[in-house]
Scaffold this motif. Structure first.
Motif, PDB file in Angstrom:
ATOM      1  N   PRO A  22      20.470 -10.637  35.987  1.00 35.65           N
ATOM      2  CA  PRO A  22      21.869 -10.996  36.256  1.00 35.65           C
ATOM      3  C   PRO A  22      22.323 -12.158  35.384  1.00 35.65           C
ATOM      4  O   PRO A  22      21.509 -12.915  34.850  1.00 35.65           O
ATOM      5  CB  PRO A  22      21.838 -11.390  37.741  1.00 35.65           C
ATOM      6  CG  PRO A  22      20.632 -10.720  38.299  1.00 35.65           C
ATOM      7  CD  PRO A  22      19.630 -10.711  37.188  1.00 35.65           C
ATOM      8  N   LYS A  23      23.624 -12.277  35.219  1.00 32.82           N
ATOM      9  CA  LYS A  23      24.189 -13.366  34.431  1.00 32.82           C
ATOM     10  C   LYS A  23      23.648 -14.713  34.896  1.00 32.82           C
ATOM     11  O   LYS A  23      23.584 -14.999  36.089  1.00 32.82           O
ATOM     12  CB  LYS A  23      25.703 -13.377  34.544  1.00 32.82           C
ATOM     13  CG  LYS A  23      26.386 -12.216  33.865  1.00 32.82           C
ATOM     14  CD  LYS A  23      26.375 -12.371  32.361  1.00 32.82           C
ATOM     15  CE  LYS A  23      27.232 -13.531  31.901  1.00 32.82           C
ATOM     16  NZ  LYS A  23      27.185 -13.698  30.426  1.00 32.82           N
ATOM     17  N   GLY A  24      23.248 -15.523  33.917  1.00 31.54           N
ATOM     18  CA  GLY A  24      22.789 -16.861  34.230  1.00 31.54           C
ATOM     19  C   GLY A  24      21.338 -16.961  34.619  1.00 31.54           C
ATOM     20  O   GLY A  24      20.822 -18.049  34.831  1.00 31.54           O
ATOM     21  N   GLU A  25      20.626 -15.835  34.697  1.00 28.43           N
ATOM     22  CA  GLU A  25      19.213 -15.846  35.045  1.00 28.43           C
ATOM     23  C   GLU A  25      18.385 -15.407  33.845  1.00 28.43           C
ATOM     24  O   GLU A  25      18.814 -14.573  33.049  1.00 28.43           O
ATOM     25  CB  GLU A  25      18.936 -14.920  36.233  1.00 28.43           C
ATOM     26  CG  GLU A  25      19.608 -15.376  37.520  1.00 28.43           C
ATOM     27  CD  GLU A  25      19.227 -14.501  38.693  1.00 28.43           C
ATOM     28  OE1 GLU A  25      18.231 -13.742  38.572  1.00 28.43           O
ATOM     29  OE2 GLU A  25      19.906 -14.573  39.727  1.00 28.43           O
ATOM     30  N   ASP A  26      17.191 -15.960  33.738  1.00 29.70           N
ATOM     31  CA  ASP A  26      16.332 -15.694  32.588  1.00 29.70           C
ATOM     32  C   ASP A  26      15.081 -14.971  33.066  1.00 29.70           C
ATOM     33  O   ASP A  26      14.409 -15.439  33.980  1.00 29.70           O
ATOM     34  CB  ASP A  26      15.952 -17.020  31.919  1.00 29.70           C
ATOM     35  CG  ASP A  26      15.389 -16.823  30.528  1.00 29.70           C
ATOM     36  OD1 ASP A  26      14.752 -15.790  30.306  1.00 29.70           O
ATOM     37  OD2 ASP A  26      15.594 -17.702  29.680  1.00 29.70           O
ATOM     38  N   SER A  27      14.761 -13.832  32.421  1.00 23.18           N
ATOM     39  CA  SER A  27      13.593 -13.051  32.832  1.00 23.18           C
ATOM     40  C   SER A  27      12.296 -13.616  32.277  1.00 23.18           C
ATOM     41  O   SER A  27      11.218 -13.269  32.728  1.00 23.18           O
ATOM     42  CB  SER A  27      13.747 -11.600  32.367  1.00 23.18           C
ATOM     43  OG  SER A  27      13.792 -11.528  30.955  1.00 23.18           O
ATOM     44  N   THR A  28      12.366 -14.470  31.254  1.00 29.45           N
ATOM     45  CA  THR A  28      11.165 -15.021  30.642  1.00 29.45           C
ATOM     46  C   THR A  28      10.637 -16.165  31.491  1.00 29.45           C
ATOM     47  O   THR A  28      11.363 -17.068  31.864  1.00 29.45           O
ATOM     48  CB  THR A  28      11.464 -15.533  29.222  1.00 29.45           C
ATOM     49  OG1 THR A  28      12.106 -14.493  28.497  1.00 29.45           O
ATOM     50  CG2 THR A  28      10.200 -15.941  28.515  1.00 29.45           C
ATOM     51  N   THR A  29       9.342 -16.117  31.791  1.00 27.96           N
ATOM     52  CA  THR A  29       8.774 -17.119  32.688  1.00 27.96           C
ATOM     53  C   THR A  29       7.815 -18.072  31.990  1.00 27.96           C
ATOM     54  O   THR A  29       7.541 -19.145  32.493  1.00 27.96           O
ATOM     55  CB  THR A  29       8.028 -16.430  33.839  1.00 27.96           C
ATOM     56  OG1 THR A  29       7.019 -15.557  33.301  1.00 27.96           O
ATOM     57  CG2 THR A  29       8.988 -15.617  34.697  1.00 27.96           C
ATOM     58  N   SER A  30       7.266 -17.695  30.837  1.00 27.87           N
ATOM     59  CA  SER A  30       6.279 -18.553  30.178  1.00 27.87           C
ATOM     60  C   SER A  30       6.870 -19.208  28.943  1.00 27.87           C
ATOM     61  O   SER A  30       7.429 -18.539  28.089  1.00 27.87           O
ATOM     62  CB  SER A  30       5.044 -17.736  29.792  1.00 27.87           C
ATOM     63  OG  SER A  30       5.397 -16.687  28.932  1.00 27.87           O
ATOM     64  N   GLY A  31       6.754 -20.525  28.851  1.00 28.93           N
ATOM     65  CA  GLY A  31       7.251 -21.240  27.694  1.00 28.93           C
ATOM     66  C   GLY A  31       6.315 -21.096  26.511  1.00 28.93           C
ATOM     67  O   GLY A  31       5.123 -20.803  26.660  1.00 28.93           O
ATOM     68  N   TYR A  32       6.842 -21.312  25.310  1.00 25.53           N
ATOM     69  CA  TYR A  32       6.027 -21.213  24.099  1.00 25.53           C
ATOM     70  C   TYR A  32       6.609 -22.120  23.051  1.00 25.53           C
ATOM     71  O   TYR A  32       7.821 -22.174  22.877  1.00 25.53           O
ATOM     72  CB  TYR A  32       6.000 -19.779  23.575  1.00 25.53           C
ATOM     73  CG  TYR A  32       5.226 -19.617  22.281  1.00 25.53           C
ATOM     74  CD1 TYR A  32       3.864 -19.382  22.296  1.00 25.53           C
ATOM     75  CD2 TYR A  32       5.871 -19.720  21.059  1.00 25.53           C
ATOM     76  CE1 TYR A  32       3.155 -19.244  21.118  1.00 25.53           C
ATOM     77  CE2 TYR A  32       5.169 -19.583  19.866  1.00 25.53           C
ATOM     78  CZ  TYR A  32       3.810 -19.342  19.909  1.00 25.53           C
ATOM     79  OH  TYR A  32       3.117 -19.216  18.739  1.00 25.53           O
ATOM     80  N   ARG A  33       5.762 -22.834  22.338  1.00 26.31           N
ATOM     81  CA  ARG A  33       6.186 -23.658  21.221  1.00 26.31           C
ATOM     82  C   ARG A  33       5.198 -23.470  20.088  1.00 26.31           C
ATOM     83  O   ARG A  33       3.991 -23.630  20.279  1.00 26.31           O
ATOM     84  CB  ARG A  33       6.241 -25.146  21.614  1.00 26.31           C
ATOM     85  CG  ARG A  33       6.504 -26.097  20.433  1.00 26.31           C
ATOM     86  CD  ARG A  33       7.940 -25.990  19.922  1.00 26.31           C
ATOM     87  NE  ARG A  33       8.137 -26.718  18.703  1.00 26.31           N
ATOM     88  CZ  ARG A  33       8.456 -28.016  18.623  1.00 26.31           C
ATOM     89  NH1 ARG A  33       8.585 -28.708  19.733  1.00 26.31           N
ATOM     90  NH2 ARG A  33       8.642 -28.588  17.466  1.00 26.31           N
ATOM     91  N   GLY A  34       5.707 -23.072  18.941  1.00 24.22           N
ATOM     92  CA  GLY A  34       4.852 -22.931  17.778  1.00 24.22           C
ATOM     93  C   GLY A  34       4.379 -24.295  17.290  1.00 24.22           C
ATOM     94  O   GLY A  34       4.673 -25.332  17.889  1.00 24.22           O
ATOM     95  N   ALA A  35       3.617 -24.300  16.210  1.00 25.12           N
ATOM     96  CA  ALA A  35       3.137 -25.555  15.655  1.00 25.12           C
ATOM     97  C   ALA A  35       4.321 -26.443  15.290  1.00 25.12           C
ATOM     98  O   ALA A  35       5.261 -26.001  14.645  1.00 25.12           O
ATOM     99  CB  ALA A  35       2.284 -25.282  14.418  1.00 25.12           C
ATOM    100  N   GLY A  36       4.293 -27.671  15.751  1.00 23.31           N
ATOM    101  CA  GLY A  36       5.398 -28.581  15.480  1.00 23.31           C
ATOM    102  C   GLY A  36       5.493 -28.920  14.004  1.00 23.31           C
ATOM    103  O   GLY A  36       4.490 -29.058  13.315  1.00 23.31           O
ATOM    104  N   GLY A  37       6.703 -29.037  13.508  1.00 22.94           N
ATOM    105  CA  GLY A  37       6.903 -29.438  12.120  1.00 22.94           C
ATOM    106  C   GLY A  37       6.851 -28.283  11.155  1.00 22.94           C
ATOM    107  O   GLY A  37       7.834 -27.969  10.500  1.00 22.94           O
ATOM    108  N   THR A  38       5.691 -27.631  11.026  1.00 20.32           N
ATOM    109  CA  THR A  38       5.526 -26.478  10.153  1.00 20.32           C
ATOM    110  C   THR A  38       4.853 -25.364  10.932  1.00 20.32           C
ATOM    111  O   THR A  38       4.149 -25.604  11.913  1.00 20.32           O
ATOM    112  CB  THR A  38       4.676 -26.822   8.917  1.00 20.32           C
ATOM    113  OG1 THR A  38       3.360 -27.196   9.351  1.00 20.32           O
ATOM    114  CG2 THR A  38       5.289 -27.966   8.137  1.00 20.32           C
ATOM    115  N   GLY A  39       5.056 -24.121  10.492  1.00 23.04           N
ATOM    116  CA  GLY A  39       4.429 -23.003  11.187  1.00 23.04           C
ATOM    117  C   GLY A  39       4.410 -21.758  10.333  1.00 23.04           C
ATOM    118  O   GLY A  39       5.048 -21.680   9.289  1.00 23.04           O
ATOM    119  N   GLY A  40       3.676 -20.755  10.798  1.00 22.12           N
ATOM    120  CA  GLY A  40       3.518 -19.505  10.091  1.00 22.12           C
ATOM    121  C   GLY A  40       2.287 -19.564   9.193  1.00 22.12           C
ATOM    122  O   GLY A  40       1.504 -20.511   9.245  1.00 22.12           O
ATOM    123  N   PRO A  41       2.100 -18.565   8.360  1.00 23.11           N
ATOM    124  CA  PRO A  41       3.003 -17.430   8.142  1.00 23.11           C
ATOM    125  C   PRO A  41       2.858 -16.356   9.203  1.00 23.11           C
ATOM    126  O   PRO A  41       1.824 -16.257   9.852  1.00 23.11           O
ATOM    127  CB  PRO A  41       2.555 -16.892   6.785  1.00 23.11           C
ATOM    128  CG  PRO A  41       1.077 -17.205   6.746  1.00 23.11           C
ATOM    129  CD  PRO A  41       0.930 -18.520   7.448  1.00 23.11           C
TER     130      PRO A  41
END
Length: 290
Positions: A22-41
């Motif tokens: 529904p509007k205003g609700e988020d289905s994603t429950t787990s947070g994620y953050r890639g490597a800070g500053g630089t990332g990839g490939p």
């Protein structure tokens, strides 16, 4: 037979409804953050640097007074024919769908209904498709999304500053999260020839990335690169993320500044240097003992 069809239809309703919350609700429950500053490939070769590294300027190009208004409102989208082209995951792109919910798609039929961010990337969208650029994918409302092309970009490329590259600018002006009235701006800058993609955020986003996705993914959602999603303070005020294409146009190769080496490559180079030093030391010792 009619009763069986009705039962199957009723059974399918919850599944269909579950695809988009529904509007205003988020289905994603787990947070994620890639490597800070630089990332990839990622599997294609995209890497990123953010503005904390000094390799990605957070200069914002305000086109609210000069750009063409594309869409406004809530859960809306519209196609834009670009004044040029760029390469995205190995495909030449000449059109993009612009949506109010903080993403661009190569599926020009996308009308913008995807209000639920997905992460980590790659992730199959809850609705719609196409290769996607996510500066801040969330359930957003926006006063206006503008587009403008510059033959010489007002924000020089971080990797090719002397080449006077053209750029496509998409500016979400006076946006707000559906459940919050605080206004903020975001934008995407796409460079010709280098194919760099830059996402810039102003200083007013109240969520700072706690309920959104920032990154890239290909058509089919088999390759993607997440900068951050559903992680508090992952999108700081007045920040930027620069996604670097692995194969820029060959005309930029000569005399181009060296691109930053991803962290995993740096570790590999250090390890190789140590091994070579050890081998050289062993050879010297052997000669001394002869």
């Amino acid at each position: 037979m009619k009763n069986i069809f009705s039962i199957l239809l009723l059974a399918a309703v919850p599944f269909v409804m579950a695809q988009e919350p529904p509007k205003g609700e988020d289905s994603t429950t787990s947070g994620y953050r890639g490597a800070g500053g630089t990332g990839g490939p990622d599997a294609f070769g995209y890497t990123y640097n953010d503005s904390s590294t000094g390799l990605c300027s957070n200069q914002f190009i305000d086109i609210s007074a000069t750009g063409s208004s594309i869409i406004t409102g809530d859960d809306a989208g519209a196609p834009v024919t670009l004044a040029g082209s760029f390469d995205f995951y190995g495909n030449t792109v000449t059109e993009l769908a612009v949506t109010t919910n903080g993403y661009l798609s190569t599926d020009t039929t996308d009308g913008g209904p995807d209000l639920s961010n997905d992460c980590p990337l790659p992730a199959s969208p809850s609705t719609g498709g196409g290769a996607r650029i996510y500066p801040l994918h969330d359930d957003l409302q926006v006063a206006n999304v503008f587009y403008e092309f510059f033959p010489v970009c007002p924000r020089p490329s971080d990797n090719y500053p002397s080449n006077n590259l053209g750029c496509h600018v998409f500016h979400w002006d006076e946006a707000n999260h559906y459940s919050d009235t605080t206004l903020f701006d975001i934008e995407v800058i796409i460079y010709e020839l280098s194919y760099e993609i830059v996402m810039v955020h102003d200083d007013r986003n109240p969520e700072l990335g706690s309920g959104s996705t920032t990154g890239l993914q290909n058509d089919g959602a088999t390759i993607g690169l997440t900068y951050a999603c559903d992680t508090a303070a992952s999108i700081p005020a007045s920040s930027a993320q620069c996604f670097v294409h692995p194969n820029p146009d060959s005309s930029l190769t000569a005399g181009a500044p060296a691109l930053p080496v991803p962290m995993n490559n740096k570790l590999m180079l250090v390890t190789l240097s140590l091994l070579l030093a050890m081998m050289a030391f062993a050879v010297i010792r052997r000669r001394e003992n002869v």
